[in-house]
Design a protein around this motif. Structure first.
Motif, PDB file in Angstrom:
ATOM      1  N   GLU A 151       0.821  -1.204   0.000  1.00 57.10           N
ATOM      2  CA  GLU A 151       0.000   0.000   0.000  1.00 57.10           C
ATOM      3  C   GLU A 151       0.861   1.262   0.000  1.00 57.10           C
ATOM      4  OE1 GLU A 151      -3.303   2.384   2.614  1.00 57.10           O
ATOM      5  OE2 GLU A 151      -3.184   0.209   2.879  1.00 57.10           O
ATOM      6  N   LEU A 152       1.942   1.262   0.766  1.00 49.93           N
ATOM      7  CA  LEU A 152       2.834   2.426   0.792  1.00 49.93           C
ATOM      8  C   LEU A 152       3.460   2.669  -0.577  1.00 49.93           C
ATOM      9  CD1 LEU A 152       4.438   4.672   2.227  1.00 49.93           C
ATOM     10  CD2 LEU A 152       6.139   2.920   2.799  1.00 49.93           C
ATOM     11  N   SER A 153       4.026   1.635  -1.165  1.00 48.06           N
ATOM     12  CA  SER A 153       4.696   1.818  -2.464  1.00 48.06           C
ATOM     13  C   SER A 153       3.684   2.134  -3.563  1.00 48.06           C
ATOM     14  CB  SER A 153       5.542   0.590  -2.827  1.00 48.06           C
ATOM     15  OG  SER A 153       4.771  -0.581  -2.866  1.00 48.06           O
ATOM     16  N   GLY A 154       2.515   1.520  -3.519  1.00 48.35           N
ATOM     17  CA  GLY A 154       1.477   1.822  -4.504  1.00 48.35           C
ATOM     18  C   GLY A 154       0.981   3.249  -4.387  1.00 48.35           C
ATOM     19  N   GLY A 155       0.764   3.697  -3.164  1.00 46.71           N
ATOM     20  CA  GLY A 155       0.313   5.068  -2.948  1.00 46.71           C
ATOM     21  C   GLY A 155       1.337   6.091  -3.402  1.00 46.71           C
ATOM     22  N   LEU A 156       2.616   5.842  -3.108  1.00 46.35           N
ATOM     23  CA  LEU A 156       3.653   6.779  -3.542  1.00 46.35           C
ATOM     24  C   LEU A 156       3.796   6.804  -5.062  1.00 46.35           C
ATOM     25  CD1 LEU A 156       6.363   6.233  -0.790  1.00 46.35           C
ATOM     26  CD2 LEU A 156       5.055   8.327  -1.221  1.00 46.35           C
ATOM     27  N   ALA A 157       3.663   5.636  -5.703  1.00 52.52           N
ATOM     28  CA  ALA A 157       3.743   5.597  -7.168  1.00 52.52           C
ATOM     29  C   ALA A 157       2.641   6.438  -7.795  1.00 52.52           C
ATOM     30  CB  ALA A 157       3.664   4.154  -7.675  1.00 52.52           C
ATOM     31  N   VAL A 158       1.432   6.353  -7.229  1.00 52.72           N
ATOM     32  CA  VAL A 158       0.314   7.157  -7.737  1.00 52.72           C
ATOM     33  C   VAL A 158       0.546   8.630  -7.424  1.00 52.72           C
ATOM     34  CG1 VAL A 158      -2.159   7.641  -7.491  1.00 52.72           C
ATOM     35  CG2 VAL A 158      -1.358   5.281  -7.677  1.00 52.72           C
ATOM     36  N   ASP A 159       0.930   8.923  -6.183  1.00 49.37           N
ATOM     37  CA  ASP A 159       1.134  10.317  -5.772  1.00 49.37           C
ATOM     38  C   ASP A 159       2.186  11.002  -6.640  1.00 49.37           C
ATOM     39  OD1 ASP A 159       1.445  12.741  -4.135  1.00 49.37           O
ATOM     40  OD2 ASP A 159       0.390  11.583  -2.622  1.00 49.37           O
ATOM     41  N   ALA A 160       3.239  10.286  -6.989  1.00 43.72           N
ATOM     42  CA  ALA A 160       4.310  10.855  -7.815  1.00 43.72           C
ATOM     43  C   ALA A 160       3.857  11.099  -9.253  1.00 43.72           C
ATOM     44  CB  ALA A 160       5.524   9.933  -7.807  1.00 43.72           C
ATOM     45  N   SER A 161       2.742  10.516  -9.644  1.00 47.55           N
ATOM     46  CA  SER A 161       2.243  10.616 -11.017  1.00 47.55           C
ATOM     47  C   SER A 161       1.055  11.556 -11.143  1.00 47.55           C
ATOM     48  CB  SER A 161       1.787   9.226 -11.493  1.00 47.55           C
ATOM     49  OG  SER A 161       2.788   8.268 -11.285  1.00 47.55           O
ATOM     50  N   LEU A 162       0.542  12.012 -10.036  1.00 44.74           N
ATOM     51  CA  LEU A 162      -0.734  12.720  -9.975  1.00 44.74           C
ATOM     52  C   LEU A 162      -0.649  14.175 -10.435  1.00 44.74           C
ATOM     53  CD1 LEU A 162      -3.294  11.389  -8.855  1.00 44.74           C
ATOM     54  CD2 LEU A 162      -2.848  12.536  -6.706  1.00 44.74           C
ATOM     55  N   PRO A 163      -1.565  14.602 -11.297  1.00 45.37           N
ATOM     56  CA  PRO A 163      -1.670  16.035 -11.584  1.00 45.37           C
ATOM     57  C   PRO A 163      -2.063  16.764 -10.291  1.00 45.37           C
ATOM     58  CG  PRO A 163      -2.941  14.754 -13.176  1.00 45.37           C
ATOM     59  CD  PRO A 163      -2.514  13.807 -12.079  1.00 45.37           C
ATOM     60  N   VAL A 221       7.954  -3.411  -5.883  1.00 48.31           N
ATOM     61  CA  VAL A 221       7.934  -2.529  -7.051  1.00 48.31           C
ATOM     62  C   VAL A 221       6.466  -2.298  -7.398  1.00 48.31           C
ATOM     63  CG1 VAL A 221       8.592  -2.227  -9.458  1.00 48.31           C
ATOM     64  CG2 VAL A 221      10.143  -3.424  -7.892  1.00 48.31           C
ATOM     65  N   ALA A 222       6.063  -1.026  -7.355  1.00 49.67           N
ATOM     66  CA  ALA A 222       4.672  -0.656  -7.609  1.00 49.67           C
ATOM     67  C   ALA A 222       4.575   0.169  -8.881  1.00 49.67           C
ATOM     68  CB  ALA A 222       4.127   0.149  -6.434  1.00 49.67           C
ATOM     69  N   THR A 223       3.616  -0.187  -9.729  1.00 52.18           N
ATOM     70  CA  THR A 223       3.376   0.555 -10.963  1.00 52.18           C
ATOM     71  C   THR A 223       1.879   0.613 -11.246  1.00 52.18           C
ATOM     72  OG1 THR A 223       3.702  -1.483 -12.230  1.00 52.18           O
ATOM     73  CG2 THR A 223       5.591  -0.026 -12.072  1.00 52.18           C
ATOM     74  N   PRO A 224       1.366   1.804 -11.537  1.00 49.72           N
ATOM     75  CA  PRO A 224      -0.024   1.878 -11.972  1.00 49.72           C
ATOM     76  C   PRO A 224      -0.203   1.096 -13.270  1.00 49.72           C
ATOM     77  CG  PRO A 224       0.774   4.040 -11.333  1.00 49.72           C
ATOM     78  CD  PRO A 224       1.971   3.127 -11.385  1.00 49.72           C
ATOM     79  N   ALA A 225      -1.340   0.410 -13.417  1.00 51.66           N
ATOM     80  CA  ALA A 225      -1.605  -0.411 -14.593  1.00 51.66           C
ATOM     81  C   ALA A 225      -1.902   0.434 -15.831  1.00 51.66           C
ATOM     82  CB  ALA A 225      -2.753  -1.369 -14.323  1.00 51.66           C
ATOM     83  N   GLN A 226      -2.163   1.723 -15.626  1.00 53.34           N
ATOM     84  CA  GLN A 226      -2.430   2.636 -16.738  1.00 53.34           C
ATOM     85  C   GLN A 226      -1.951   4.019 -16.307  1.00 53.34           C
ATOM     86  OE1 GLN A 226      -6.557   1.626 -16.417  1.00 53.34           O
ATOM     87  NE2 GLN A 226      -7.117   3.679 -15.777  1.00 53.34           N
ATOM     88  N   PRO A 227      -1.779   4.935 -17.239  1.00 58.30           N
ATOM     89  CA  PRO A 227      -1.338   6.282 -16.861  1.00 58.30           C
ATOM     90  C   PRO A 227      -2.353   6.986 -15.956  1.00 58.30           C
ATOM     91  CG  PRO A 227      -1.101   5.941 -19.228  1.00 58.30           C
ATOM     92  CD  PRO A 227      -1.871   4.766 -18.691  1.00 58.30           C
ATOM     93  N   VAL A 228      -1.828   7.782 -15.045  1.00 53.75           N
ATOM     94  CA  VAL A 228      -2.680   8.605 -14.183  1.00 53.75           C
ATOM     95  C   VAL A 228      -3.028   9.853 -14.990  1.00 53.75           C
ATOM     96  CG1 VAL A 228      -2.823   9.851 -12.008  1.00 53.75           C
ATOM     97  CG2 VAL A 228      -1.460   7.762 -12.153  1.00 53.75           C
ATOM     98  N   VAL A 229      -4.324  10.126 -15.118  1.00 52.99           N
ATOM     99  CA  VAL A 229      -4.757  11.254 -15.945  1.00 52.99           C
ATOM    100  C   VAL A 229      -5.644  12.200 -15.153  1.00 52.99           C
ATOM    101  CG1 VAL A 229      -4.582   9.977 -18.119  1.00 52.99           C
ATOM    102  CG2 VAL A 229      -6.742   9.973 -16.847  1.00 52.99           C
ATOM    103  N   GLU A 230      -5.671  13.438 -15.585  1.00 55.11           N
ATOM    104  CA  GLU A 230      -6.577  14.421 -15.010  1.00 55.11           C
ATOM    105  C   GLU A 230      -7.976  14.135 -15.536  1.00 55.11           C
ATOM    106  OE1 GLU A 230      -6.383  19.129 -14.000  1.00 55.11           O
ATOM    107  OE2 GLU A 230      -5.079  18.320 -15.533  1.00 55.11           O
ATOM    108  N   ALA A 231      -8.974  14.253 -14.673  1.00 57.44           N
ATOM    109  CA  ALA A 231     -10.348  13.958 -15.079  1.00 57.44           C
ATOM    110  C   ALA A 231     -11.304  14.869 -14.318  1.00 57.44           C
ATOM    111  CB  ALA A 231     -10.677  12.500 -14.793  1.00 57.44           C
ATOM    112  N   ASP A 232     -12.505  15.031 -14.874  1.00 56.82           N
ATOM    113  CA  ASP A 232     -13.531  15.846 -14.226  1.00 56.82           C
ATOM    114  C   ASP A 232     -14.288  15.080 -13.148  1.00 56.82           C
ATOM    115  OD1 ASP A 232     -12.944  18.046 -15.814  1.00 56.82           O
ATOM    116  OD2 ASP A 232     -14.358  17.417 -17.378  1.00 56.82           O
ATOM    117  N   SER A 233     -14.171  13.757 -13.181  1.00 58.47           N
ATOM    118  CA  SER A 233     -14.832  12.937 -12.165  1.00 58.47           C
ATOM    119  C   SER A 233     -13.860  11.854 -11.710  1.00 58.47           C
ATOM    120  CB  SER A 233     -16.106  12.307 -12.740  1.00 58.47           C
ATOM    121  OG  SER A 233     -15.786  11.479 -13.830  1.00 58.47           O
ATOM    122  N   GLY A 234     -14.228  11.166 -10.632  1.00 55.50           N
ATOM    123  CA  GLY A 234     -13.359  10.135 -10.091  1.00 55.50           C
ATOM    124  C   GLY A 234     -13.325   8.880 -10.943  1.00 55.50           C
ATOM    125  N   TYR A 235     -12.235   8.145 -10.811  1.00 54.95           N
ATOM    126  CA  TYR A 235     -12.100   6.873 -11.525  1.00 54.95           C
ATOM    127  C   TYR A 235     -11.209   5.927 -10.731  1.00 54.95           C
ATOM    128  CZ  TYR A 235      -7.564   8.672 -13.191  1.00 54.95           C
ATOM    129  OH  TYR A 235      -6.283   9.177 -13.263  1.00 54.95           O
TER     130      TYR A 235
END
Length: 161
Positions: free
Chosen positions: A75-87, A112-126
């Motif tokens: 959870e820690l590594s997954g969260g940091l991977a997302v946070d580092a990619s987040l707009p 080793v944590a990697t998002p399965a797809q790119p983190v993108v900016e969106a108008d709603s949650g996903y």
């Protein structure tokens, strides 16, 4: 606006003991993770590598790294991977996690944590799946997790995740 986790990682890692300092800072922000004493080895957009030493505090009754310690590392590594990619306009929170225990976890664990797809900016949650693989010192996979991260726009005026 608060400094992004990635900018903080790059700034702190220029110092002696930077990985250790950044790892402590991450645990200060989310204190529960301090129980596993993680070390963040690498953080970049779309990827985080973190480890935990096999020591008595993370050991179960059969002498292996406890299942929940592995979940915490994931959870820690997954969260940091997302946070580092987040707009900057987006935030995240774990929504669920599916795990597989593949073999006995003995020795220093490396996630080793990697998002399965790119983190993108969106108008709603996903929902964003994040894949985490934890290996033992020989490089054998001992644990896998798929974390469902909920990524959504920040509320107006919100400065936190």
């Amino acid at each position: 606006m608060p400094t992004s986790v990635l900018a903080l990682y790059h700034r702190i890692n220029r110092w002696p003991a930077g990985h250790w300092l950044f790892s402590r800072a991450a645990c200060f922000k989310a204190p529960y993770f301090a129980s596993i004493r993680p070390r963040i080895e690498l953080l970049e957009p779309g990827r985080c590598v973190a480890s935990l030493r096999h020591r008595r505090a993370v050991t179960n009754h059969i002498g292996t790294v406890h299942a929940i310690a592995l979940c915490n590392l994931a959870e820690l590594s997954g969260g940091l991977a997302v946070d580092a990619s987040l707009p900057p306009s987006m935030r995240w929170i774990p929504k669920g996690m599916t795990v597989e225990y593949l073999r006995k976890a003995v020795g220093t664990m490396r996630a080793v944590a990697t998002p399965a797809q790119p983190v993108v900016e969106a108008d709603s949650g996903y929902e964003l799946p994040v894949e985490v693989e934890v290996t033992d010192p020989s490089g054998e996979a001992v644990f896998r997790a798929r974390i469902a991260m909920w990524v959504s726009p920040r509320r107006a005026g919100s400065g936190t995740s």
